[in-house]
Design an enzyme around this catalytic site. Structure first.
Site, PDB file in Angstrom:
ATOM      1  N   ALA A  76       0.849  -1.197   0.000  1.00  0.00           N
ATOM      2  CA  ALA A  76       0.000   0.000   0.000  1.00  0.00           C
ATOM      3  C   ALA A  76       0.879   1.239   0.000  1.00  0.00           C
ATOM      4  O   ALA A  76       1.991   1.208   0.527  1.00  0.00           O
ATOM      5  CB  ALA A  76      -0.912   0.014   1.233  1.00  0.00           C
ATOM      6  N   ALA A  78       0.615   3.628   1.769  1.00  0.00           N
ATOM      7  CA  ALA A  78       0.806   4.060   3.155  1.00  0.00           C
ATOM      8  C   ALA A  78       2.064   3.455   3.765  1.00  0.00           C
ATOM      9  O   ALA A  78       2.525   3.888   4.802  1.00  0.00           O
ATOM     10  CB  ALA A  78      -0.407   3.681   4.000  1.00  0.00           C
ATOM     11  N   TYR A  79       2.634   2.451   3.120  1.00  0.00           N
ATOM     12  CA  TYR A  79       3.858   1.825   3.610  1.00  0.00           C
ATOM     13  C   TYR A  79       5.067   2.612   3.115  1.00  0.00           C
ATOM     14  O   TYR A  79       5.922   2.102   2.423  1.00  0.00           O
ATOM     15  CB  TYR A  79       3.971   0.376   3.139  1.00  0.00           C
ATOM     16  CG  TYR A  79       2.831  -0.545   3.494  1.00  0.00           C
ATOM     17  CD1 TYR A  79       1.932  -0.236   4.495  1.00  0.00           C
ATOM     18  CD2 TYR A  79       2.662  -1.739   2.827  1.00  0.00           C
ATOM     19  CE1 TYR A  79       0.893  -1.090   4.819  1.00  0.00           C
ATOM     20  CE2 TYR A  79       1.628  -2.607   3.147  1.00  0.00           C
ATOM     21  CZ  TYR A  79       0.742  -2.273   4.142  1.00  0.00           C
ATOM     22  OH  TYR A  79      -0.275  -3.135   4.456  1.00  0.00           O
ATOM     23  N   GLY A  80       5.131   3.872   3.457  1.00  0.00           N
ATOM     24  CA  GLY A  80       6.259   4.706   3.069  1.00  0.00           C
ATOM     25  C   GLY A  80       5.995   5.568   1.851  1.00  0.00           C
ATOM     26  O   GLY A  80       6.896   6.181   1.334  1.00  0.00           O
TER      27      GLY A  80
END
Length: 90
Positions: A76, A78-80
């Site tokens: 995703a 959102a993972y960095g």
């Protein structure tokens, strides 16, 4: 043992089991016609959240999963905000 190493060890064991069975089970996603492996690999720890990351170990883990028949990789933005997808794309 790092998270990626533990994952690689687990995936190697899974690959041995799958080799004995000769086939990764597949699942259909709704009515889309898309099928993916019954087992997936969560990639969040490969780029964020669980301490220092190691691209070499992460790539080895991804390759082992793919060789074992995994075709579902959970990632995703959102993972960095991008590095996780870039790693998977390599």
């Amino acid at each position: 043992m790092g998270l990626a190493t533990a994952s690689l060890t687990s995936l190697a064991k899974a690959a041995n089991i799958l080799e004995e069975n000769r086939m990764m089970q597949q699942r259909k996603i709704g009515n889309s016609g898309i099928t993916v492996s019954a087992l997936g690999l969560g990639c969040m720890g490969m780029s964020e959240f669980y301490g220092q990351t190691d691209d070499v170990e992460s790539l080895l883990t991804l390759e082992a999963a793919y060789a074992a028949g995994v075709s579902l990789f959970d990632t995703a933005d959102a993972y960095g905000f991008g590095p996780n997808e870039a790693l998977l794309g390599r």
